[in-house]
Design a protein around this motif. Structure first.
Motif, mmCIF file in Angstrom:
data_model
loop_
_atom_site.group_PDB
_atom_site.id
_atom_site.type_symbol
_atom_site.label_atom_id
_atom_site.label_comp_id
_atom_site.label_asym_id
_atom_site.label_seq_id
_atom_site.Cartn_x
_atom_site.Cartn_y
_atom_site.Cartn_z
ATOM 1 N N ALA A 55 -18.002 -41.944 -14.297
ATOM 2 C CA ALA A 55 -16.808 -42.253 -15.100
ATOM 3 C C ALA A 55 -16.213 -43.603 -14.746
ATOM 4 N N ARG A 56 -16.464 -44.113 -13.567
ATOM 5 C CA ARG A 56 -15.926 -45.420 -13.172
ATOM 6 C C ARG A 56 -16.410 -46.531 -14.087
ATOM 7 N N LYS A 57 -17.599 -46.379 -14.643
ATOM 8 C CA LYS A 57 -18.129 -47.420 -15.528
ATOM 9 C C LYS A 57 -17.315 -47.513 -16.805
ATOM 10 N N GLY A 58 -16.906 -46.372 -17.350
ATOM 11 C CA GLY A 58 -15.999 -46.351 -18.483
ATOM 12 C C GLY A 58 -16.597 -46.728 -19.826
ATOM 13 N N ASP A 59 -17.898 -46.915 -19.932
ATOM 14 C CA ASP A 59 -18.491 -47.301 -21.211
ATOM 15 C C ASP A 59 -18.892 -46.061 -22.017
ATOM 16 N N ALA A 60 -19.479 -46.286 -23.168
ATOM 17 C CA ALA A 60 -19.838 -45.181 -24.057
ATOM 18 C C ALA A 60 -20.913 -44.287 -23.433
ATOM 19 N N ASN A 61 -21.840 -44.891 -22.710
ATOM 20 C CA ASN A 61 -22.886 -44.088 -22.087
ATOM 21 C C ASN A 61 -22.308 -43.194 -20.994
ATOM 22 N N ALA A 62 -21.354 -43.707 -20.248
ATOM 23 C CA ALA A 62 -20.694 -42.894 -19.235
ATOM 24 C C ALA A 62 -19.980 -41.715 -19.894
ATOM 25 N N THR A 81 -10.225 -42.017 -18.507
ATOM 26 C CA THR A 81 -9.013 -42.824 -18.632
ATOM 27 C C THR A 81 -8.146 -42.832 -17.377
ATOM 28 N N GLU A 82 -8.142 -41.734 -16.606
ATOM 29 C CA GLU A 82 -7.294 -41.675 -15.417
ATOM 30 C C GLU A 82 -8.086 -41.866 -14.128
ATOM 31 N N TYR A 83 -9.046 -40.984 -13.871
ATOM 32 C CA TYR A 83 -9.752 -41.018 -12.603
ATOM 33 C C TYR A 83 -10.679 -42.227 -12.478
ATOM 34 N N GLY A 84 -11.373 -42.604 -13.544
ATOM 35 C CA GLY A 84 -12.287 -43.737 -13.483
ATOM 36 C C GLY A 84 -11.599 -45.021 -13.055
ATOM 37 N N PRO A 85 -10.546 -45.452 -13.779
ATOM 38 C CA PRO A 85 -9.850 -46.679 -13.363
ATOM 39 C C PRO A 85 -9.171 -46.549 -11.990
ATOM 40 N N LYS A 86 -8.672 -45.354 -11.682
ATOM 41 C CA LYS A 86 -7.976 -45.165 -10.410
ATOM 42 C C LYS A 86 -8.901 -45.383 -9.221
ATOM 43 N N TYR A 87 -10.128 -44.901 -9.334
ATOM 44 C CA TYR A 87 -11.078 -45.008 -8.232
ATOM 45 C C TYR A 87 -12.078 -46.147 -8.414
ATOM 46 N N SER A 88 -11.792 -47.094 -9.291
ATOM 47 C CA SER A 88 -12.768 -48.152 -9.582
ATOM 48 C C SER A 88 -13.068 -49.026 -8.368
ATOM 49 N N GLU A 89 -12.102 -49.215 -7.485
ATOM 50 C CA GLU A 89 -12.317 -50.049 -6.301
ATOM 51 C C GLU A 89 -12.807 -49.246 -5.097
ATOM 52 N N ARG A 90 -12.785 -47.936 -5.204
ATOM 53 C CA ARG A 90 -13.164 -47.086 -4.073
ATOM 54 C C ARG A 90 -14.678 -46.842 -4.101
ATOM 55 N N PRO A 91 -15.390 -47.062 -2.983
ATOM 56 C CA PRO A 91 -16.852 -46.935 -2.992
ATOM 57 C C PRO A 91 -17.365 -45.511 -2.829
ATOM 58 N N GLY A 92 -16.528 -44.507 -2.947
ATOM 59 C CA GLY A 92 -16.958 -43.122 -2.810
ATOM 60 C C GLY A 92 -15.893 -42.340 -2.071
#
Length: 131
Positions: A55-62, A81-92
């Motif tokens: 979900a972090r990728k946020g594109d249509a395929n994701a 919309t919520e979790y993907g952008p929130k954790y975008s900088e976190r590596p896991g």
């Protein structure tokens, strides 16, 4: 020997196990924190963290991949919309398991599994509820 046997069977066949993990993941993403047995929580962590990584990728395929695994439009949208952008900088490490003790009925070891940084979401929910 258990070489290359990575997952727990959880005393279920494959279809039941997939349905169990899907239901637990939907509940986790919906509520932010759930209570379950420790082995289920450990398996759910693998399943849920892979979904957040997609979900972090946020594109249509994701979107297609997450929906294919969860089959729930609302939770898929929330993930992207919520979790993907929130954790975008976190590596896991998007989830946390907290041991809770043993269940009275069968003495099974229980645990909370929650999304990391849920304090932020709880504060937002409390603010929006008060207004």
């Amino acid at each position: 020997m258990r070489h290359k046997k990575a997952n727990r069977k959880l005393s279920r066949n494959t279809n039941q196990r997939r349905a169990l993990l899907k239901g637990l993941a939907i509940s986790l993403f919906e509520h932010g924190r759930i209570t379950t047995t420790l082995p289920k929580a450990k398996e759910l962590r693998k399943y849920a963290e892979r979904l957040v990584t997609i979900a972090r990728k946020g594109d249509a395929n994701a979107h297609r991949l997450v929906f294919a695994r969860l089959q729930n439009k609302n939770i898929t949208k929330k993930l992207l919309t919520e979790y993907g952008p929130k954790y975008s900088e976190r590596p896991g490490g998007y989830t946390r398991i907290i041991k809770r003790g043993r269940r009275l009925g069968d003495n099974a070891e229980m645990a909370y599994i929650e999304m990391v940084d849920m304090d932020h979401f709880v504060a937002e929910a409390a603010e929006s509820g008060e207004e």
